[in-house]
Design an enzyme around this catalytic site. Structure first.
Site: not given
Ligand code: PBG
Length: 327
Positions: A194, A247
């Protein structure tokens, strides 16, 4: 004309093109992210994500019916609580927003597979994904909180837990806590690779989870790195992840492919909020064909090797798959 290699031969008709297609998509591999808020009668459109809403629990049925009609049977729940605190305690409250949404859905829509996103940023007053120590997140003090959230989500009926916090050792901590509480059968889908990405901008508006100061770069990954992504994936699998995720999806096809080639578990790709917003807004401005771009993006993620595709376009993609426009 001797010697010409005629690759065009297999592109001669729609039927033939479909016969030799290399990438096939199946509706059962789509996951739809859902935002749930406190209160009643709410279906609030998210400004930066036209067509996506925050639902109060009593308004979930209309969304579930739409999903059913589209043939999409998996959701990824995000909770947006009314009250946030330093410790993000709403994330593991028995009557927390996600817990209630899970209970409601399992009771009324038992055929829907419920994945619970596990993170603290929607629940902390400072918007970071864990317990703070000064200006940074304290990794090891955050782990017991994540474990507690996982158990409370499982108790509420979550079919799968998806930690998105990026703390070190969280998969092992969550696995242990689930096992010790008789949830050994609940799989973990780890947000493994991520990245600290500007593509999450619209999500943070949707979930009111933007960090109050600083950014997430001490826990989410630097997008210049690929070996580090493979390392994250490897560690998560060693710790017990059943599914790993890359992601965002759109700008990370290289890593979806590398991870797919490296591991023996299913690979998920999350087409995030910014990807959705870019398509919606460019289409609204008349710049692109929304449906065609959506299909092409999805095919690229599957071609890169993902087995599961998490997308705000899940319903529309399902329709395109059914109509034979894609897949
Ligand atoms: C929580 C989370 C996020 C997303 C999924 N889980 C936001 C982040 O990490 O700031 C992003 C999902 C999206 O942008 O569609 N941590």
């Amino acid at each position: 004309m001797d010697g010409i290699k005629r690759t065009r031969r297999l592109r001669g008709s729609e039927l033939l093109r479909k016969m030799v297609r290399e990438t096939r998509m199946d509706i059962s591999s789509l996951v739809y992210p859902v935002f749930v808020v406190e209160g009643e009668g709410k279906k609030e459109e998210i400004t930066s994500m036209p067509g996506q809403y925050r639902y109060s629990i009593d308004r979930l049925p209309e969304m579930m019916e739409e999903l059913r009609q589209a043939g999409v049977s998996s959701v990824l729940f995000f909770g947006i609580p009314d009250h946030k605190d330093e410790a993000g305690s709403g994330a593991y409250a028995d009557d927390g927003i996600v817990q209630r949404a899970l209970r409601y859905t399992k009771e009324h829509y038992p055929d829907i597979y419920c994945i619970a996103d596990l993170c603290m940023c929607e629940y902390t007053s400072h918007g970071h994904c864990g317990i703070l120590c000064g200006q940074d997140v304290d990794n090891d003090r955050t782990l017991p909180c994540l474990a507690k959230i996982a158990v409370s989500q499982a108790r509420a009926g979550a079919d799968m837990i998806a930690p998105s916090d990026m703390m070190d050792g969280r998969v092992a901590a969550i696995r242990r806590a689930l096992d010790e509480n008789s949830f050994a059968e609940i799989p973990i889908m780890a947000y493994s690779a991520k990245f600290a990405s500007a593509f999450y901008g619209p999500f943070r508006e949707a979930a009111d989870s933007a960090p109050a100061f600083g950014d997430r770069k001490t826990y989410q990954m630097d997008y210049h790195n690929r070996l580090e992504a493979l390392k994250e994936v490897r560690f998560d699998i060693e710790e017990g992840a059943d599914i790993v995720m890359v992601k965002p999806a759109l700008a990370y096809g290289d890593l979806i492919r590398e991870v797919r080639d490296m591991v023996q578990v299913p690979v998920a790709a999350y087409s995030v909020s910014g990807e959705y917003a870019m398509v919606k807004m460019a289409a609204a401005a008349g710049g692109i064909d929304e449906e065609k771009i959506m299909c092409e993006m999805a095919a690229s993620a599957y071609r890169a090797g993902c087995d599961i595709y998490i997308t705000y376009f899940a319903k529309e993609l399902a329709r395109c798959i059914k109509e034979g426009k894609i897949g």
